[in-house]
Design an enzyme around this catalytic site. Sequence first.
Site, PDB file in Angstrom:
ATOM      1  N   CYS A   1      71.815 -16.835 156.709  1.00 44.53           N
ATOM      2  CA  CYS A   1      71.800 -15.376 156.663  1.00 44.53           C
ATOM      3  C   CYS A   1      73.193 -14.845 156.992  1.00 44.53           C
ATOM      4  O   CYS A   1      73.878 -15.370 157.870  1.00 44.53           O
ATOM      5  CB  CYS A   1      70.786 -14.848 157.673  1.00 44.53           C
ATOM      6  SG  CYS A   1      70.717 -13.059 157.739  1.00 44.53           S
TER       7      CYS A   1
ATOM      8  N   CYS B   1      73.093 -12.870 162.788  1.00 46.93           N
ATOM      9  CA  CYS B   1      73.141 -14.317 162.594  1.00 46.93           C
ATOM     10  C   CYS B   1      74.565 -14.836 162.666  1.00 46.93           C
ATOM     11  O   CYS B   1      74.792 -15.996 162.986  1.00 46.93           O
ATOM     12  CB  CYS B   1      72.504 -14.691 161.257  1.00 46.93           C
ATOM     13  SG  CYS B   1      70.731 -14.383 161.267  1.00 46.93           S
TER      14      CYS B   1
ATOM     15  N   CYS C   1      73.886 -11.684 158.019  1.00 45.96           N
ATOM     16  CA  CYS C   1      73.880 -10.441 158.774  1.00 45.96           C
ATOM     17  C   CYS C   1      74.690 -10.597 160.048  1.00 45.96           C
ATOM     18  O   CYS C   1      74.965 -11.709 160.501  1.00 45.96           O
ATOM     19  CB  CYS C   1      72.458 -10.003 159.086  1.00 45.96           C
ATOM     20  SG  CYS C   1      71.673 -10.908 160.433  1.00 45.96           S
TER      21      CYS C   1
ATOM     22  N   HIS D   1      68.284  -7.765 161.890  1.00 47.53           N
ATOM     23  CA  HIS D   1      68.190  -8.998 161.106  1.00 47.53           C
ATOM     24  C   HIS D   1      67.012  -8.956 160.141  1.00 47.53           C
ATOM     25  O   HIS D   1      67.147  -9.314 158.968  1.00 47.53           O
ATOM     26  CB  HIS D   1      68.058 -10.211 162.025  1.00 47.53           C
ATOM     27  CG  HIS D   1      67.604 -11.432 161.304  1.00 47.53           C
ATOM     28  ND1 HIS D   1      68.450 -12.199 160.528  1.00 47.53           N
ATOM     29  CD2 HIS D   1      66.370 -11.988 161.158  1.00 47.53           C
ATOM     30  CE1 HIS D   1      67.768 -13.182 159.958  1.00 47.53           C
ATOM     31  NE2 HIS D   1      66.500 -13.081 160.326  1.00 47.53           N
TER      32      HIS D   1
ATOM     33  N   ASP E   1      56.263  -1.066 150.927  1.00 50.22           N
ATOM     34  CA  ASP E   1      56.613  -0.556 152.249  1.00 50.22           C
ATOM     35  C   ASP E   1      55.725  -1.235 153.268  1.00 50.22           C
ATOM     36  O   ASP E   1      54.592  -1.602 152.955  1.00 50.22           O
ATOM     37  CB  ASP E   1      56.397   0.962 152.334  1.00 50.22           C
ATOM     38  CG  ASP E   1      54.955   1.313 152.670  1.00 50.22           C
ATOM     39  OD1 ASP E   1      54.111   1.269 151.766  1.00 50.22           O
ATOM     40  OD2 ASP E   1      54.673   1.592 153.852  1.00 50.22           O
TER      41      ASP E   1
ATOM     42  N   ASP F   1      54.404   9.739 152.923  1.00 45.64           N
ATOM     43  CA  ASP F   1      53.028   9.494 152.521  1.00 45.64           C
ATOM     44  C   ASP F   1      52.234  10.766 152.787  1.00 45.64           C
ATOM     45  O   ASP F   1      52.736  11.724 153.354  1.00 45.64           O
ATOM     46  CB  ASP F   1      52.454   8.306 153.281  1.00 45.64           C
ATOM     47  CG  ASP F   1      52.322   8.608 154.753  1.00 45.64           C
ATOM     48  OD1 ASP F   1      51.557   7.915 155.435  1.00 45.64           O
ATOM     49  OD2 ASP F   1      52.987   9.533 155.239  1.00 45.64           O
TER      50      ASP F   1
END
Lengths: 448, 502
Positions: free
Chosen positions: A353, A358, A355, A383, A315, A141
């Site tokens: 989930c 999890c 991931c 996560h 973002d 930015d």
Amino acid sequence: MKIARVCGAGRTFSVTQPPATIEPCTAALHILSRASSALAGLKRARFDSKMALCFEVLGRFNRARAAQLTLPHWMCQTPLFMPVGTQGTIKGLTTNQLQEIGCQIILGNTYHLALRPSSELIDELGGLHKFMNWPRALLTDSGGFQMVSLLHLADITEKGVTFQSPVDGKPMLLTPEESIEIQNRIGADIIMALDDVVKTTITGPRIEEAMYRTLRWIDRCISAHKRPHEQNLFGIVQGGLDPVLRDICVRGLVDRNLPGYAIGGLSGGEDKDSFWRVVAQCTAALPEDKPRYVMGVGYPLDIVVCSALGADMYDCVYPTRTARFGTALVPEGVLKLKHKAMAEDVRPIDPTCECMVCKKYTRTYLHCLVTKDAMGSELLSHHNLFYMMKLSRDLHTSIIEGCFPEFVCGFLQRMFPKGDVPEWVCNAMEVAGIDISSCCAPFSSFQG
Amino acid sequence: MQFAVKAWSNGRARAGVLQLSSCPNSIETPALLLSTMKGLPEFIAPHLLQFLPSPDSHLLQTSPLHFLECPSPKTISSIGGLHQMVGLTEYAFVAAPRDSIQCLPNCEGTNKFGASFETPCGRRLIKPKEYVEMISSMEPDIWASMADEVPAWVSEKRNRTSVDRTVRWLDDCIALNVAGGGAIFGAIVGGSSVEERCRCAQEVVRRNVSGFWIGGFGLGESMEERSALLNAVTDVLPDERPRQVSGLGLPEEILQGVAAGIDLFDSTYIHHLTLGGFALTFQLDGTDNHVSGSQLSEIGSDHTKINLRATVYRKDTSPIVDGCSCYACQNHTRAYINHLLNVHEMLAQILLEIHNTHHYLGFFRLVRAAIKAGEFDQFRQKFIESRRDHLVFAMVSQLQNAEEHGHGAIKPSPKCLRPNGWIELDSGNNEEKKETSRSRSSNFTCHRARLRNGRRSCDDERGVFIIAAWGRYVWMWKAFAPLAISNAITDLCAPETRTPTF
């Protein structure tokens, strides 16, 4: 270029025709195709000297679009969420973990990096990609927002943003030219123009002044930009909540023919109803063949609504920051792992989930880790970012496969099982042309 | 659990093989137990553990005291034990009450009912019944019985009581361990008394334990007396059962333990290095480092470790150690870690812990190789000497520099180099002190001094005379004060040192 018109309950509107197919290409291929015209079978792209990206829309549903955004370092699928790695790292996560999760673009903050380790050092060591060993895309930015929000004595004048250096207290000035210079040195794939950002909660002539100044500064940014073939300069649409000002800003930026456009000045405390209307107006007015980036949007619900309205990139620090405070993102909303109720709960954070966190860990174990141990932040950030990346992938795939409305309905049903979908979401979905009546309870105030 | 000794070297040092049901491969000893907080390493995320050398890195140390607040033993059991709860089913856990980082024994609070510990949840009294309950819910592969560990300076009577209590608690633990899960290591204490140590060891040997956990070290005894105590204990212990010692962390201390016949070590060295921003760099292939001492003090380093906060690393694009195959060295540079440390980012500690663990495990491999080759004593001698040589170089060059610049300087006595590598200043040896306009009368006190590039002391105004040894921080020891080495490490890397000075 036609501007989309929303016609109330009739829901008819015209969309600009998609442009002729542009073959996916990188900047290097640009050079190749110019050098040798013997590449038979390839339609030569219209070479625009200000672009280092390729944006190809692969699927649509009304205003929503799924696209392939080819940047110098990575080929991305939009809609996508960009995690914020403020100081050259996402807090607590390694680059290989981020790649495994599926992060495509990471944000770096120019203000922080210019302070430490300084843009000259990053340049000397080969750019931010090499410095942090991130092989995929980066976005920086302009630094203006941090200055205004972090520093008490920041002041915005025509020359630039004056502020007190946090290192030694000297008065300093960040001009558009200098912001672009710093970003040139850092070397991200996408760089942002320095804009005059005002909070949406402010009213009065200041907003108009800021909008016109942004337009004046974009020209200074464009002329200061030394690497248009490697870095894409995105302009930022300002104008507060006033549709007239926003329109003027959009037209002004579109005239400059930039590689991409951002919708700024939102996510600063305005009410959601105004928020979505600004996004809807801007996405309708911005060109079809360029990416649209809504800055500072991180709540999953907001991302789904903005994607339905035609935005591509987002973002926010929210997923990683909330992880460090012990909050996990789940399809139902959020799960506060610090809460006493989690102390004996042996379920995973989210049974659906996939991931690593999890699959292996229970809420009770994470309850004893979060906010107390670094490992808690690491696991929960993993996560939460996995969740955001999955959301991005699901948005992209569902638009391409033509089941976007079903995806949106499923998303809203899980988040609002009682049917209490907020009114602003209903209104926004109506404009986006998505039928969510199945998710809304019959006695809601929304009438067709 | 199965254990067998495979090789001996120079008397007591031995190399063995430990077979545990959780680990698919057997683990060679002497081995390092990696410290964990609540079952997982402090910073290394689970997906990064695979990059550490295997199977060396599969031995983890834990403590039931980490789980005092939650989850409750019932919850841990319902999940299926510690391995399941932390998702490390192919790793072996060795549990002991003391972890030397967070949970330290507090001998004043210990009484006949239980042992007192300083924990993150405050001071707690743990009774054998609670302890065994927590252990049975966690189901570690090996666990040590409760011990009453006392520091070196307690009275004989207190020491005797501690031995009696420890043996009684061992009997309690065995009796309460109805489930029969996990191998029990009998705790052996005895302070600094050789007789008590022997007595305790003899009592524990008589019980049905699978191995021995030797405690009460790292609490104020000196390195010289420790050798005698360790030897006294290991002489009594049977050869075929493994021995673990707690509280020995530095490489020199590990070597001392190996020489006495210890097989398993837990260490706080990696923890303190990581928090202090240090990365281990000593040579792992047995060759000498060719960097000269003066060069090292220039860059604020020594042969063994570098302080990545130092400004000299701002633009250093080399990995921490050339040729190191750890994740941090393969993917990142010293400049990046320097930046991360400067901006207080968590990733700095993650990368440093990975590298330091990798490096220290490499050190243990060298030790094992030396024992198998029958050359352990030579290896130990060479290692200790190489770590002291650079101190001499640095000191000599510092003295030369200081004399050139006219600062007050003290020439240390020859005896001031302690075997463990710390520099000791004897307050009697200051006949060569130079009075300058900036110095005041000498009065040695024990505190830290900060150095910039080893040339100038910012404490000059206070009249403190500094001997620059290495890096940015040096310890000065008050003569005859009973300061524990582990406290020294803690202070070296204490929170105040973490703030960058540039």
